[in-house]
Enzyme design. Structure first.
Site, PDB file in Angstrom:
ATOM      1  CG  LEU A  28     -18.138  60.777  82.326  1.00 20.39           C
ATOM      2  CD1 LEU A  28     -17.144  61.648  83.082  1.00 20.39           C
ATOM      3  CD2 LEU A  28     -19.432  60.631  83.103  1.00 20.39           C
ATOM      4  CG  HIS A  29     -17.409  55.357  78.064  1.00 23.72           C
ATOM      5  ND1 HIS A  29     -16.968  54.429  78.988  1.00 23.72           N
ATOM      6  CD2 HIS A  29     -17.260  54.771  76.850  1.00 23.72           C
ATOM      7  CE1 HIS A  29     -16.590  53.331  78.353  1.00 23.72           C
ATOM      8  NE2 HIS A  29     -16.752  53.520  77.065  1.00 23.72           N
TER       9      HIS A  29
END
Length: 187
Positions: A28-29
């Site tokens: 996600l990051h």
């Protein structure tokens, strides 16, 4: 923040849920960095702060358009077999709002002393007097463990869900989907 997506980590005989959540959050990051926007927030609806557990569900918050665009980027590559993903859905009416933020620990007195010595041009003895060993602060917050792309070191990213409030606060979200001031819908 009028829409959301729930991503739930599935039970797996080979990997604990925390390992899968760490991998999901790392992806996600990277996806948020590539996305380049500051319009997607993150929360963990099943968080239990007292047990330092984020739970098995990650929720993305944003506009329908932004979430749709983000989900088409392929950021979840390699995770699809380990998670279920809901479609983009509208946030229910009458919900509370909450700040979900990163908290950084000041837990290594030796590192803090070295930094103080460089910044203030003082010797080790003066730094030790200014920052005693008792200055270490251990956080009792849930966290994800991820790796730094630049240093290749693993670290804990502590996440705090502040108390719910009745009115939303606008703002931007960083590359972890967290904000020190903007709220996400909480339900």
């Amino acid at each position: 923040m009028d829409h959301y997506i729930d991503i739930t980590v599935l039970p797996d005989p080979e990997f604990p849920a925390t390992t899968l959540m760490n991998a999901l959050f790392a992806k996600l990051h990277r996806g948020l960095v590539d996305h380049g926007g500051q319009d997607i927030g993150v929360s963990f609806p099943d968080v239990v702060q007292s047990k330092r557990a984020l739970g098995q569900r990650l929720r993305l918050h944003g506009s329908s358009r932004s979430l749709d665009r983000f989900m088409t980027t392929g950021w979840m590559q390699g995770m699809r077999d380990h998670v279920t993903v809901t479609p983009v859905q509208p946030v229910p009416a009458g919900v509370q709002h909450r700040v979900v933020r990163r908290v950084q620990a000041k837990s290594n007195p030796e590192r803090l002393r070295r930094r103080l010595m460089v910044r203030k041009s003082i010797d080790a003895e003066a730094a030790r007097a200014a920052i005693p060993d008792a200055a270490a602060r251990m956080l009792e917050l849930p966290y994800v463990e991820i790796g730094s792309r630049s240093t290749q070191q693993r670290f804990r990213l502590f996440i705090e869900h502040l108390e719910p409030v009745s009115t939303p606060r606008e703002g931007t979200y960083g590359s972890y989907g967290l904000s020190s001031s903007a709220t996400i819908p909480w339900f």
